[in-house]
Design a protein around this motif. Structure first.
Motif, PDB file in Angstrom:
ATOM      1  N   GLU A 294       0.827  -1.218   0.000  1.00 51.52           N
ATOM      2  CA  GLU A 294       0.000   0.000   0.000  1.00 51.52           C
ATOM      3  C   GLU A 294       0.855   1.260   0.000  1.00 51.52           C
ATOM      4  O   GLU A 294       0.566   2.214  -0.731  1.00 51.52           O
ATOM      5  CB  GLU A 294      -0.951   0.002   1.202  1.00 51.52           C
ATOM      6  CG  GLU A 294      -2.093  -0.969   1.058  1.00 51.52           C
ATOM      7  CD  GLU A 294      -3.069  -0.897   2.221  1.00 51.52           C
ATOM      8  OE1 GLU A 294      -3.158   0.166   2.876  1.00 51.52           O
ATOM      9  OE2 GLU A 294      -3.741  -1.911   2.474  1.00 51.52           O
TER      10      GLU A 294
ATOM     11  N   SER B   9       2.610   1.558  -3.448  1.00 50.32           N
ATOM     12  CA  SER B   9       1.620   1.947  -4.462  1.00 50.32           C
ATOM     13  C   SER B   9       1.235   3.415  -4.330  1.00 50.32           C
ATOM     14  O   SER B   9       1.156   4.132  -5.330  1.00 50.32           O
ATOM     15  CB  SER B   9       0.362   1.071  -4.353  1.00 50.32           C
ATOM     16  OG  SER B   9       0.656  -0.253  -4.700  1.00 50.32           O
ATOM     17  N   ALA B  10       0.997   3.855  -3.111  1.00 51.66           N
ATOM     18  CA  ALA B  10       0.590   5.245  -2.883  1.00 51.66           C
ATOM     19  C   ALA B  10       1.710   6.207  -3.294  1.00 51.66           C
ATOM     20  O   ALA B  10       1.457   7.214  -3.965  1.00 51.66           O
ATOM     21  CB  ALA B  10       0.207   5.458  -1.418  1.00 51.66           C
TER      22      ALA B  10
ATOM     23  N   LEU C 260       4.229   5.693  -5.441  1.00 50.39           N
ATOM     24  CA  LEU C 260       4.415   5.684  -6.889  1.00 50.39           C
ATOM     25  C   LEU C 260       3.256   6.354  -7.607  1.00 50.39           C
ATOM     26  O   LEU C 260       3.464   7.070  -8.594  1.00 50.39           O
ATOM     27  CB  LEU C 260       4.640   4.255  -7.395  1.00 50.39           C
ATOM     28  CG  LEU C 260       5.976   3.651  -6.979  1.00 50.39           C
ATOM     29  CD1 LEU C 260       6.062   2.188  -7.404  1.00 50.39           C
ATOM     30  CD2 LEU C 260       7.148   4.444  -7.519  1.00 50.39           C
ATOM     31  N   ASN C 261       2.055   6.168  -7.116  1.00 50.62           N
ATOM     32  CA  ASN C 261       0.898   6.850  -7.707  1.00 50.62           C
ATOM     33  C   ASN C 261       1.074   8.363  -7.622  1.00 50.62           C
ATOM     34  O   ASN C 261       0.794   9.083  -8.588  1.00 50.62           O
ATOM     35  CB  ASN C 261      -0.393   6.409  -7.012  1.00 50.62           C
ATOM     36  CG  ASN C 261      -1.615   6.978  -7.683  1.00 50.62           C
ATOM     37  OD1 ASN C 261      -1.789   6.835  -8.893  1.00 50.62           O
ATOM     38  ND2 ASN C 261      -2.466   7.627  -6.898  1.00 50.62           N
ATOM     39  N   ASN C 262       1.574   8.855  -6.507  1.00 55.21           N
ATOM     40  CA  ASN C 262       1.825  10.298  -6.353  1.00 55.21           C
ATOM     41  C   ASN C 262       2.911  10.791  -7.303  1.00 55.21           C
ATOM     42  O   ASN C 262       2.972  11.982  -7.614  1.00 55.21           O
ATOM     43  CB  ASN C 262       2.210  10.634  -4.909  1.00 55.21           C
ATOM     44  CG  ASN C 262       1.021  10.600  -3.983  1.00 55.21           C
ATOM     45  OD1 ASN C 262      -0.117  10.705  -4.410  1.00 55.21           O
ATOM     46  ND2 ASN C 262       1.287  10.421  -2.697  1.00 55.21           N
ATOM     47  N   GLN C 263       3.772   9.876  -7.758  1.00 56.48           N
ATOM     48  CA  GLN C 263       4.838  10.221  -8.702  1.00 56.48           C
ATOM     49  C   GLN C 263       4.425   9.899 -10.144  1.00 56.48           C
ATOM     50  O   GLN C 263       5.249   9.921 -11.051  1.00 56.48           O
ATOM     51  CB  GLN C 263       6.127   9.477  -8.342  1.00 56.48           C
ATOM     52  CG  GLN C 263       6.659   9.809  -6.967  1.00 56.48           C
ATOM     53  CD  GLN C 263       7.027  11.268  -6.811  1.00 56.48           C
ATOM     54  OE1 GLN C 263       7.663  11.859  -7.685  1.00 56.48           O
ATOM     55  NE2 GLN C 263       6.618  11.881  -5.707  1.00 56.48           N
ATOM     56  N   GLU C 264       3.152   9.563 -10.336  1.00 48.76           N
ATOM     57  CA  GLU C 264       2.567   9.240 -11.648  1.00 48.76           C
ATOM     58  C   GLU C 264       3.165   7.984 -12.270  1.00 48.76           C
ATOM     59  O   GLU C 264       3.243   7.830 -13.486  1.00 48.76           O
ATOM     60  CB  GLU C 264       2.683  10.424 -12.603  1.00 48.76           C
ATOM     61  CG  GLU C 264       1.972  11.663 -12.081  1.00 48.76           C
ATOM     62  CD  GLU C 264       2.142  12.861 -12.987  1.00 48.76           C
ATOM     63  OE1 GLU C 264       3.144  12.935 -13.744  1.00 48.76           O
ATOM     64  OE2 GLU C 264       1.269  13.731 -12.947  1.00 48.76           O
TER      65      GLU C 264
ATOM     66  N   LEU D 215       2.822   3.862 -12.527  1.00 50.73           N
ATOM     67  CA  LEU D 215       1.924   2.727 -12.299  1.00 50.73           C
ATOM     68  C   LEU D 215       2.694   1.608 -11.608  1.00 50.73           C
ATOM     69  O   LEU D 215       3.801   1.260 -12.027  1.00 50.73           O
ATOM     70  CB  LEU D 215       1.366   2.211 -13.633  1.00 50.73           C
ATOM     71  CG  LEU D 215       0.554   0.921 -13.528  1.00 50.73           C
ATOM     72  CD1 LEU D 215      -0.862   1.253 -13.086  1.00 50.73           C
ATOM     73  CD2 LEU D 215       0.553   0.168 -14.839  1.00 50.73           C
ATOM     74  N   TYR D 216       2.092   1.033 -10.568  1.00 50.25           N
ATOM     75  CA  TYR D 216       2.668  -0.131  -9.903  1.00 50.25           C
ATOM     76  C   TYR D 216       1.549  -1.125  -9.650  1.00 50.25           C
ATOM     77  O   TYR D 216       0.505  -0.778  -9.118  1.00 50.25           O
ATOM     78  CB  TYR D 216       3.343   0.251  -8.580  1.00 50.25           C
ATOM     79  CG  TYR D 216       3.801  -0.956  -7.797  1.00 50.25           C
ATOM     80  CD1 TYR D 216       4.929  -1.668  -8.193  1.00 50.25           C
ATOM     81  CD2 TYR D 216       3.091  -1.408  -6.704  1.00 50.25           C
ATOM     82  CE1 TYR D 216       5.333  -2.798  -7.498  1.00 50.25           C
ATOM     83  CE2 TYR D 216       3.492  -2.535  -6.000  1.00 50.25           C
ATOM     84  CZ  TYR D 216       4.604  -3.231  -6.403  1.00 50.25           C
ATOM     85  OH  TYR D 216       5.001  -4.347  -5.719  1.00 50.25           O
ATOM     86  N   GLU D 217       1.795  -2.368 -10.054  1.00 49.79           N
ATOM     87  CA  GLU D 217       0.854  -3.456  -9.807  1.00 49.79           C
ATOM     88  C   GLU D 217       1.655  -4.683  -9.395  1.00 49.79           C
ATOM     89  O   GLU D 217       2.889  -4.676  -9.457  1.00 49.79           O
ATOM     90  CB  GLU D 217       0.038  -3.773 -11.064  1.00 49.79           C
ATOM     91  CG  GLU D 217      -0.814  -2.626 -11.539  1.00 49.79           C
ATOM     92  CD  GLU D 217      -1.610  -2.923 -12.800  1.00 49.79           C
ATOM     93  OE1 GLU D 217      -2.376  -2.036 -13.190  1.00 49.79           O
ATOM     94  OE2 GLU D 217      -1.478  -4.017 -13.393  1.00 49.79           O
TER      95      GLU D 217
ATOM     96  N   ARG E 175      -3.951   0.220 -21.062  1.00 53.31           N
ATOM     97  CA  ARG E 175      -2.921   1.235 -21.271  1.00 53.31           C
ATOM     98  C   ARG E 175      -2.529   1.458 -22.733  1.00 53.31           C
ATOM     99  O   ARG E 175      -1.670   2.270 -23.017  1.00 53.31           O
ATOM    100  CB  ARG E 175      -1.666   0.856 -20.472  1.00 53.31           C
ATOM    101  CG  ARG E 175      -1.920   0.538 -18.992  1.00 53.31           C
ATOM    102  CD  ARG E 175      -1.937   1.697 -18.118  1.00 53.31           C
ATOM    103  NE  ARG E 175      -0.638   2.343 -18.155  1.00 53.31           N
ATOM    104  CZ  ARG E 175      -0.315   3.358 -17.393  1.00 53.31           C
ATOM    105  NH1 ARG E 175      -1.169   3.828 -16.540  1.00 53.31           N
ATOM    106  NH2 ARG E 175       0.867   3.917 -17.488  1.00 53.31           N
TER     107      ARG E 175
END
Length: 180
Positions: A17, A20-21, A23-27, A29-31, A71
């Motif tokens: 979590e 992911s959070a 990396l999301n803030n840095q634009e 994608l992480y899965e 994507r």
């Protein structure tokens, strides 16, 4: 499970979590894909035959197609690097230059470990994303970065592309970047 190291501060970010959070803030994608789906014989194999590569792509076909549909990726392949790779040191030197692309750079790690070094927002600076089997990352177009191996010097990854010919690296000269 990926871990992040902020280069300016040495801070480490762990846990799905939190990673992911961040990396999301840095634009970025992480899965995460289920690494245990891969046949045991391929989980630690870094010199692959065409049949091995086809088996990896078949194993993750649903995940690849889902990501491609979401994507806009049109083609994919397998990259495998290890000390058995001809000219590995020369390749790594080429990889370790900060650059950008006109499309996302995507890696789905199926075996081994690697690091994306990415330029974040001004308040974060450069950060390392340490990846292992099951981690999937997409660095957005025009975001300065590079990818390299970790100390084990072994990795197998699925790469996805929008342009069928693949992406071209555009050198990014950044005087603020300091190699680790």
């Amino acid at each position: 499970m990926a871990e992040i190291r902020i280069r300016n501060t040495g801070e480490r970010i762990k846990g799905d979590e939190n990673v992911s959070a961040f990396l999301n803030n840095q634009e970025v994608l992480y899965e995460h894909w289920d690494a245990s789906k891969l046949a045991a014989g391929l989980q630690d194999k870094f010199v692959l035959t065409d049949e091995d590569k086809a088996e990896i792509l078949s194993t993750y076909d649903a995940e690849i197609r889902d990501l491609a549909e979401r994507r806009g990726y049109k083609t994919w392949d397998i990259v495998a690097l290890s000390d058995a790779t001809p000219n590995l040191d020369e390749l790594l030197k080429k990889f370790e230059d900060v650059h950008t692309h006109t499309e996302d750079e995507v890696r789905a790690i199926t075996a081994g470990r690697g690091i994306f070094v990415i330029k974040g927002t001004d308040d974060v600076g450069y950060f390392d994303v340490e990846l292992e089997a099951g981690d999937v990352i997409s660095v957005p177009e025009n975001k300065p970065h590079f990818f390299t191996l970790m100390e084990n010097r072994q990795i197998v990854a699925v790469r996805l592309f929008i342009e069928p010919a693949g992406w071209v690296a555009n050198s990014y000269n950044d005087p603020t970047f300091q190699k680790a």
